[in-house]
Design an enzyme around this catalytic site. Structure first.
Site, PDB file in Angstrom:
ATOM      1  N   ASP B  17       0.792  -1.246   0.000  1.00 49.09           N
ATOM      2  CA  ASP B  17       0.000   0.000   0.000  1.00 49.09           C
ATOM      3  C   ASP B  17       0.818   1.286   0.000  1.00 49.09           C
ATOM      4  OD1 ASP B  17      -2.871  -1.184   2.023  1.00 49.09           O
ATOM      5  OD2 ASP B  17      -2.200  -1.659  -0.011  1.00 49.09           O
ATOM      6  N   LYS B 106      -5.192  -6.060  -4.112  1.00 44.96           N
ATOM      7  CA  LYS B 106      -6.034  -6.641  -3.058  1.00 44.96           C
ATOM      8  C   LYS B 106      -7.194  -5.691  -2.777  1.00 44.96           C
ATOM      9  CE  LYS B 106      -3.425  -4.758   0.909  1.00 44.96           C
ATOM     10  NZ  LYS B 106      -4.409  -3.858   1.486  1.00 44.96           N
ATOM     11  N   CYS B 139      -3.183  -3.477   7.282  1.00 44.74           N
ATOM     12  CA  CYS B 139      -2.750  -4.312   6.161  1.00 44.74           C
ATOM     13  C   CYS B 139      -1.466  -5.078   6.441  1.00 44.74           C
ATOM     14  CB  CYS B 139      -2.627  -3.464   4.889  1.00 44.74           C
ATOM     15  SG  CYS B 139      -4.230  -2.726   4.475  1.00 44.74           S
TER      16      CYS B 139
END
Lengths: 275, 195
Positions: B17, B106, B139
Site C-alpha cells: 500500500d 487486493k 494491512c
C-alpha cells in the site's frame, strides 16, 4: 398492546394450531388471520404458540414475523424482530481448560477472570434468541494441524487442546446446548479455513458479537476477517475478552475500534436489549 | 551479504500500500512519508539479493463496490482513496515496479484475503516473507498473521520500513507480531542478516 393481544387470544381458540416452516415439527402456531400456503407469518398481528419455543424457534419466528418479540413461554403471545437478534450470532472463542485454567502452562493470564462475564454473555444471548457458536481448537496429537511456530509444543502426544482431551473441553460453567453450534478451527481466525462464513450466511446472520480469548490473536483475527467479509455490525465485549496483559488488551481493542468495530462492556451491551 | 545458508531465492518482499493516497493521507502522512526512503532502500537491497519483489496495492472501484463496508461511504461522487486509474493509486515517488517484480491488487486488509498471493508464492518456491509498507495495525498485521496461519517458515517485518498513525500503535502491533514468532529487525539489522 398486551391488552389487545390478550383479547385476540380469546378469539383465537377457534382456529387450529398448525405447523409451519420451522425446523421444529412440534412448534405449532395459530395466527389471527391464518397462515398462507407458503408458511408466511409476516401478516400475522398476533400469534399463539402451542408449546414453549426454544432459542432456535424464537429466532425463526423473529425472522418470519412482523410483530415485536418477547420472551415466550407456553401459551404466550410472541412478538417479533424489530430487534435484530435473529440476524446475530455470538462467537465464544477458545474458552477451553488449557487456555484458561491457572494451572495450565499455556493459559492466557487474563482468561480466568472473564469466565463469569462470558457465562453471563452467553446466557443473555440465549435469552434473546442469538445463535451461540462455540469456537474451539481440537488439535492433532502430533501437532500436524497447529501453526508452525507452535509445533514444538506437540511432542510425545502432549500439547494444548488435544482432540478428546480434558484440556480441550470448555471451562466449567460453559455448556454447549441444543441449538448452539460448535466450530473447530486450527488457526487464529474462526473464519480461516473453516465453514463459519457459510454457516452464518445460511442462518441469515449479519451481525456478530465476540467474546473469549485472546484479544491480540484469535479475537482480533476473527474480528478483522468478519470486517473483511462485510458483516454489517461486529461487536467485541471488552470485559468478556482478555489478553496476557491489560495493555495488550486495550491496544488491540483500540485498533479494532478504528476499523468500525463496536467495543462495549457487557453491561452496555445488555442495555441494547432494553431499547 | 550472501553465503551458503542464505535463502533469498525462497524469499519474497511484500511492499504494501505504498500509494500516494495512503502515504499522503492526513492520518498517516507524518509517519508514512518518513519511511519512503527506507522502503526504497529495502527494495533495492532485495533486488540485489535476488529476492522476489511483490507490490501489493489497492485499486478501488470508483463506486466503492469492492471496499470494506465501513469505508463505502467515502466512495460517493467519485471521491475516495486509491481509485483505480487515479494518481492517488500510483506508487509514491521513489518507488517503481520493475520488470521482474509482481503487482498484486487486493481489496481488503490482508494481501492473502481473496487473492491468489499464496499460489503465486508457492508456485515460485517461496516460503519466507519480508514485509514493508503501511499501515502496521491493518494491512501489515493482517498480511503477517495470515502468513503465519499459512505456515510460511520465516516472516520478517522491517520495523523502520513500516508505519502506523502513531508510534504507540506501531510498537504495540510490532510486539503482538513478535509474540507469534515474527522477526522484527530494523533495516540496518536486516541488511546484516542472512534470513
Amino acid at each position: 398492546m398486551a391488552v389487545m393481544l390478550s383479547a385476540l387470544w380469546h378469539s383465537l381458540p377457534s382456529k387450529p394450531f398448525v405447523s409451519f416452516g420451522s425446523a421444529n415439527p412440534n412448534l405449532k402456531v395459530r395466527c389471527t388471520v391464518g397462515i398462507r400456503s407458503n408458511n408466511d407469518l409476516s401478516h400475522c398481528s398476533a400469534i399463539h404458540l402451542q408449546s414453549k419455543p426454544s432459542a432456535c424457534d424464537r429466532r425463526f419466528l423473529r425472522n418470519n414475523c412482523s410483530i415485536k418479540t418477547t420472551n415466550a413461554s407456553k401459551g404466550d403471545d410472541v412478538s417479533t424482530a424489530s430487534t435484530k437478534c435473529g440476524e446475530t450470532a455470538m462467537l465464544v472463542i477458545d474458552m477451553q481448560n488449557d487456555y484458561v485454567l491457572s494451572e495450565s502452562p499455556t493459559r492466557i493470564v487474563g482468561a480466568n477472570a472473564i469466565v463469569p462475564s462470558v457465562i453471563e454473555a452467553v446466557s443473555v444471548a440465549r435469552e434473546h434468541g442469538i445463535l451461540v457458536i462455540w469456537v474451539v481448537r481440537e488439535h492433532d496429537k502430533q501437532g500436524r494441524d497447529v501453526e508452525l511456530f507452535r509445533r514444538h509444543l506437540y511432542t510425545d502426544g502432549v500439547g494444548p487442546a488435544l482432540q478428546r482431551s480434558k484440556g480441550a473441553e470448555l471451562v466449567e460453567g460453559l455448556v454447549i446446548q441444543d441449538g448452539d453450534y460448535k466450530l473447530v478451527k486450527t488457526r487464529f481466525s474462526a473464519f480461516f479455513a473453516t465453514n463459519l462464513d457459510l454457516v452464518l450466511k445460511s442462518c441469515g446472520i449479519n451481525n456478530l458479537v465476540v467474546v473469549g480469548i485472546q484479544t491480540p490473536n484469535c479475537i482480533r483475527q476473527t474480528v478483522f476477517d468478519a470486517v473483511s467479509l462485510d458483516y454489517k455490525h461486529v461487536t467485541v465485549i471488552t470485559d468478556a475478552t482478555a489478553a496476557a496483559t491489560p495493555e495488550i488488551h486495550l491496544a488491540n481493542i483500540e485498533d479494532m475500534k478504528n476499523i468500525g468495530v463496536s467495543t462495549r462492556t457487557l453491561h452496555d451491551w445488555c442495555t441494547t436489549f432494553k431499547l | 551479504m550472501a553465503n551458503g545458508t542464505c535463502k533469498w531465492n525462497e524469499t519474497a518482499l511484500l511492499v504494501i500500500d505504498m500509494q500516494n493516497d495512503f502515504v499522503g493521507s492526513p492520518m498517516l502522512a507524518a509517519s508514512a512519508k518518513v519511511i519512503v526512503p527506507t522502503v526504497a532502500e529495502t527494495v533495492s537491497l532485495a533486488r540485489e539479493r535476488g529476492i522476489f519483489v511483490i507490490w501489493v496495492v489497492r485499486e478501488i472501484d470508483p463506486l466503492g463496490r469492492d471496499v470494506e463496508l465501513f469505508r463505502k461511504h467515502h466512495y460517493s461522487n467519485g471521491q475516495g482513496l486509491a481509485i483505480k486509474g487515479s494518481k492517488g493509486a500510483e506508487l509514491v515517488e521513489g518507488l517503481k515496479i520493475e520488470e521482474k517484480d509482481y503487482k498484486l491488487v487486493k481489496t481488503r486488509f490482508s494481501a492473502f484475503f481473496n487473492t491468489h498471493l499464496d499460489a503465486v508464492l508457492r508456485g515460485s518456491g517461496i516460503n519466507r516473507l519480508v514485509v514493508v509498507g503501511v499501515q502496521t495495525p491493518n494491512c501489515i498485521r493482517q498480511t503477517v498473521f495470515d502468513a503465519v496461519s499459512l505456515d510460511y517458515e520465516h516472516i520478517t517485518v522491517i520495523v523502520d520500513a513500516t508505519a502506523a498513525a502513531t508510534p504507540e500503535i506501531h510498537s504495540a502491533n510490532i510486539r503482538d507480531m513478535e509474540n507469534v514468532g515474527v522477526a522484527t529487525p530494523t533495516l540496518q539489522e536486516w541488511t546484516c542478516s542472512v534470513a
